[in-house]
Design an enzyme around this catalytic site. Structure first.
Site, mmCIF file in Angstrom:
data_model
loop_
_atom_site.group_PDB
_atom_site.id
_atom_site.type_symbol
_atom_site.label_atom_id
_atom_site.label_comp_id
_atom_site.label_asym_id
_atom_site.label_seq_id
_atom_site.Cartn_x
_atom_site.Cartn_y
_atom_site.Cartn_z
ATOM 1 N N ASP A 66 59.261 23.940 76.976
ATOM 2 C CA ASP A 66 58.867 25.168 76.294
ATOM 3 C C ASP A 66 59.913 26.219 76.627
ATOM 4 O O ASP A 66 60.271 26.405 77.791
ATOM 5 C CB ASP A 66 57.467 25.621 76.712
ATOM 6 C CG ASP A 66 56.863 26.525 75.631
ATOM 7 O OD1 ASP A 66 56.928 26.161 74.439
ATOM 8 O OD2 ASP A 66 56.347 27.605 75.970
ATOM 9 N N LYS A 165 77.979 24.927 75.678
ATOM 10 C CA LYS A 165 76.622 25.484 75.693
ATOM 11 C C LYS A 165 75.796 24.803 76.786
ATOM 12 O O LYS A 165 75.164 25.459 77.607
ATOM 13 C CB LYS A 165 75.936 25.324 74.328
ATOM 14 C CG LYS A 165 74.484 25.816 74.366
ATOM 15 C CD LYS A 165 73.660 25.605 73.112
ATOM 16 C CE LYS A 165 72.194 25.958 73.412
ATOM 17 N NZ LYS A 165 71.254 25.668 72.343
#
Ligand code: ITT
Length: 184
Positions: A66, A165
């Protein structure tokens, strides 16, 4: 190679899981069974509820993710509502809300929840701070990547190569903690 189920419907997340797990001992495999994401004030609570709900439905080990973006000027909003904001007003809407806002600092957070084979629960957290720009730049990554520049860089997440990233992102950091735990 042992498989590790990643419970997500987000193809951008699963791509990053596969890249970051690389040639570690585990092979991440996507399972897109839908689980309820409760309205809660923290990502950790959402993950705890998700793990409890899923443990009745599927065999561990499995992992859930999440994540969200917490904007300083809005006291952390959208945070747990990041997906909802993306699906409703979209990035264009976020940029509109940020018009004229000087403080553009924000933090991406990722909470990974693991239920181990023996039923033990673990959470791993990663954060990445940066700023929101006022346009969309780049076409890599997913979600909020085109409007987020990580601290110390001048490119958005969507303009960086995926390895770059992953080396600094909230998910990369959380996932390396998860991998260390699994390899212990
Ligand atoms: P799940 O099935 O895994 O829940 P989801 O997309 O619903 O997939 P979340 O509930 O965790 O995932 O919502 C996360 C939101 O934050 C979603 O809008 C993403 O686009 C955004 N997000 C998360 N990580 C991101 C990242 O690395 N880059 C850009 N946006 C990200």
């Amino acid at each position: 190679m042992p498989k590790l189920q990643i419970i997500t419907s987000n193809n951008g997340k699963i791509k990053e899981f596969k890249e970051i797990f690389g040639d570690s001992k585990y092979l991440p495999v996507q399972n897109n069974i839908d689980y309820p994401e409760i309205q809660a004030s923290s990502l950790e609570e959402v993950v705890d509820f998700g793990l409890s709900w899923l443990r009745e439905k599927i065999e561990p080990p499995f992992v859930i993710d999440d994540s969200g973006v917490f904007i300083d000027n809005f006291d952390g909003f959208p945070g747990v509502y990041t997906r909802y904001v993306y699906d409703t007003i979209g990035l264009a809407g976020v940029l509109r809300q940020m018009e004229g806002v000087d403080n553009r600092a924000c933090t991406f957070r990722c909470v990974l929840g693991l239920l181990t084979e023996s039923g033990e629960r673990q959470k791993f957290v990663g954060e990445c701070s940066g700023t929101l720009i006022n346009e969309l730049r780049g076409d890599g990554g997913f979600g909020y990547d085109p409007i987020f520049i990580p601290e110390g860089f001048d490119k958005t997440f969507a303009e960086l190569a995926s390895e770059e990233k992953n080396s600094i992102s909230h998910r990369g950091k959380a996932m390396r903690k998860l991998i260390d735990f699994l390899l212990q």
